[in-house]
Write a protein that holds these residues in place. Structure first.
Motif, mmCIF file in Angstrom:
data_model
loop_
_atom_site.group_PDB
_atom_site.id
_atom_site.type_symbol
_atom_site.label_atom_id
_atom_site.label_comp_id
_atom_site.label_asym_id
_atom_site.label_seq_id
_atom_site.Cartn_x
_atom_site.Cartn_y
_atom_site.Cartn_z
ATOM 1 N N GLY A 109 0.803 -1.382 0.205
ATOM 2 C CA GLY A 109 -0.013 0.027 -0.002
ATOM 3 C C GLY A 109 0.778 1.390 -0.034
ATOM 4 O O GLY A 109 0.596 2.151 -0.722
ATOM 5 N N GLY A 110 1.889 1.429 0.865
ATOM 6 C CA GLY A 110 2.825 2.074 0.854
ATOM 7 C C GLY A 110 3.706 2.749 -0.586
ATOM 8 O O GLY A 110 3.666 3.843 -1.083
ATOM 9 N N TYR B 152 1.300 6.612 -7.308
ATOM 10 C CA TYR B 152 0.307 7.142 -7.936
ATOM 11 C C TYR B 152 -0.307 8.196 -6.947
ATOM 12 O O TYR B 152 -1.280 8.689 -7.497
ATOM 13 N N SER B 153 0.502 8.726 -5.999
ATOM 14 C CA SER B 153 0.292 9.875 -5.137
ATOM 15 C C SER B 153 -0.881 9.412 -3.960
ATOM 16 O O SER B 153 -1.733 8.565 -4.132
ATOM 17 N N PRO B 154 -0.386 9.914 -2.683
ATOM 18 C CA PRO B 154 -1.199 9.637 -1.500
ATOM 19 C C PRO B 154 -2.656 9.942 -2.019
ATOM 20 O O PRO B 154 -3.575 9.292 -1.306
ATOM 21 N N ARG B 155 -2.947 11.234 -2.270
ATOM 22 C CA ARG B 155 -4.072 11.724 -2.407
ATOM 23 C C ARG B 155 -5.252 10.677 -3.201
ATOM 24 O O ARG B 155 -6.392 10.396 -2.769
ATOM 25 N N PRO C 118 -1.263 4.045 4.882
ATOM 26 C CA PRO C 118 -0.012 4.695 4.560
ATOM 27 C C PRO C 118 -0.125 5.906 3.796
ATOM 28 O O PRO C 118 0.842 7.053 3.859
ATOM 29 N N ALA C 119 -1.100 5.877 2.801
ATOM 30 C CA ALA C 119 -1.363 7.185 2.093
ATOM 31 C C ALA C 119 -1.711 8.320 3.039
ATOM 32 O O ALA C 119 -1.347 9.469 2.751
#
Length: 418
Positions: free
Chosen positions: A68-69, A75-78, A125-126
């Motif tokens: 997931g991190g 692909y960007s946390p947002r 994690p995002a």
């Protein structure tokens, strides 16, 4: 005119959107955290079935969180947070609909638990990686303190709100499916609301990095932590701390309340004191973190040494107020330090690697928590609860002293801004 990213924290629109949406979503999480166990117990009345449901939700987080991190970094946390929130909302709305149609079953509860666990493995994690891209870097300590304090507040207030919904069943012996469906629906709506607030956030653009295969990106994150000696030393140390502390608090504390303090009310007091202390420590850290940042490593070991002593004292208590006082101080110290740890990692690690670094950090605790709990349960068959707290506290104290003498952790100061 300064952008939202560059304005002071309390006037920063990005932070207000993140904090407001996050608080609503975290309050909603508590509805599902209470409703899902009650759903399983309403269907089966079996503690083993409940344990399986909890494991199905927790296992994907521990197994998939590093992936997931990696996805958050790529692909960007947002974007990953948005997809995770929409997925959670969809899962909960489907569950709500099936309960309203009287289609409740143990298999449905298991499937929902597993799906929610998978979605959270990407969202967690995002969520920790997005903050440095959304607020001024010099405000990270305060932002982390307020955000983590809001989470702690939700852990205190959320169950009370959820209990009002689940308890509104006119004295029935079992919580009806309509009340459980309402709880899941409320959580789904909070996910949708927080997704809307997240769409209002603008992030600092990052430098474009070379894209490799997913597993190569994951390996690159692990290699980055391994090459960074202070980071590697701290991660190894935190693994030791997690093993010695989490089991006693999760397993031995209820046993202590049962054997010496005579009841669930005492356990509630102990947990409430720890939660309140943690909230106070987080808020204090958000207001005054500069001193701690300058002496991060030494402060880390000093706090853990003190907590070790407090755990040893906890094994000797005979009244609930003694335990509450010790746990309030323990929570305050831990809360203060948690904010500093998150801020230190966020400042030290390059933003393009932050999702993986935070995922590995949280994976340590998610992976070791069940092992620590199992070891604690086994030891309690051989030791008294007082002996276990004394032993765990002594080992934590010894770990802090050993780290001070034989590692470079005491010399770690606040990381430079990247």
């Amino acid at each position: 005119m300064p952008s939202a990213i560059d304005t002071p924290l309390l006037r920063n629109s990005n932070f207000r959107w993140l904090l407001g949406g996050g608080l609503v979503s975290m309050l909603g999480d508590q509805f599902s955290m209470l409703a899902l166990p009650w759903l399983v117990l309403s269907l089966t009345g079996d503690s083993l079935s409940l344990g399986i449901a909890v494991a199905l939700m927790g296992a994907p987080r521990a197994v998939l969180i590093l992936l997931g991190g990696t996805v958050a970094d790529r692909y960007s946390p947002r974007r990953v947070m948005l997809l995770s929130k929409y997925a959670n909302a969809a899962i909960l709305l489907v569950l709500t609909g099936l309960l309203m149609l009287d289609q409740a079953s143990l298999a449905l509860a298991y499937a929902a638990a597993l799906a929610l666990g998978i979605a959270s493995a990407f969202g967690i994690p995002a969520g920790t990686a997005i903050l440095p891209q959304a607020v001024p870097l010099q405000s990270l300590q305060k932002a982390n303190g307020l955000q983590m304090g809001a989470r702690q507040l939700s852990l205190l207030a959320g169950p009370l709100l959820a209990a009002l919904v689940l308890g509104a069943h006119d004295g029935a012996q079992q919580t009806p499916m309509a009340a459980l469906a309402a709880a899941f629906a409320i959580d789904a709506l909070t996910f949708l609301f927080s997704a809307w607030t997240l769409r209002q956030v603008s992030l600092r653009p990052l430098a474009v990095t070379a894209v490799q295969g997913m597993w190569r990106d994951t390996a690159a994150g692990l290699a980055m932590v391994w090459r960074d000696m202070p980071l590697r030393s701290c991660y190894a140390y935190w693994a030791v701390v997690a093993f010695f502390v989490m089991g006693p608090l999760q397993v031995a504390l209820p046993v202590l309340a049962s054997e010496r303090l005579h009841g669930a009310a005492a356990l509630g007091l102990l947990m409430g004191a720890h939660g309140g202390g943690t909230l106070a420590g987080m808020l204090a850290s958000s207001l005054g973190g500069a001193w701690l940042r300058r002496r991060f490593g030494a402060s880390l070991l000093l706090v853990d040494a003190v907590v070790g002593c407090l755990l040893m004292a906890l094994g000797q208590i005979s009244t609930a107020w003694q335990g509450a006082a010790l746990l309030a101080v323990t929570g305050m110290l831990s809360g203060y330090l948690q904010v500093a740890i998150f801020t230190w990692i966020q400042r030290r690690v390059a933003p393009a690697m932050l999702g993986r670094a935070m995922a590995l950090f949280m994976g340590i605790f998610l992976g070791l928590a069940p092992l620590s709990a199992a070891a604690t349960g086994a030891l309690l068959r051989q030791l008294s609860v007082g002996e276990l707290f004394c032993g765990g506290g002594a080992l934590l104290l010894a770990a802090a002293v050993a780290a001070a003498l034989f590692t470079a952790i005491p010399r770690i100061a606040g990381a430079e801004t990247l």
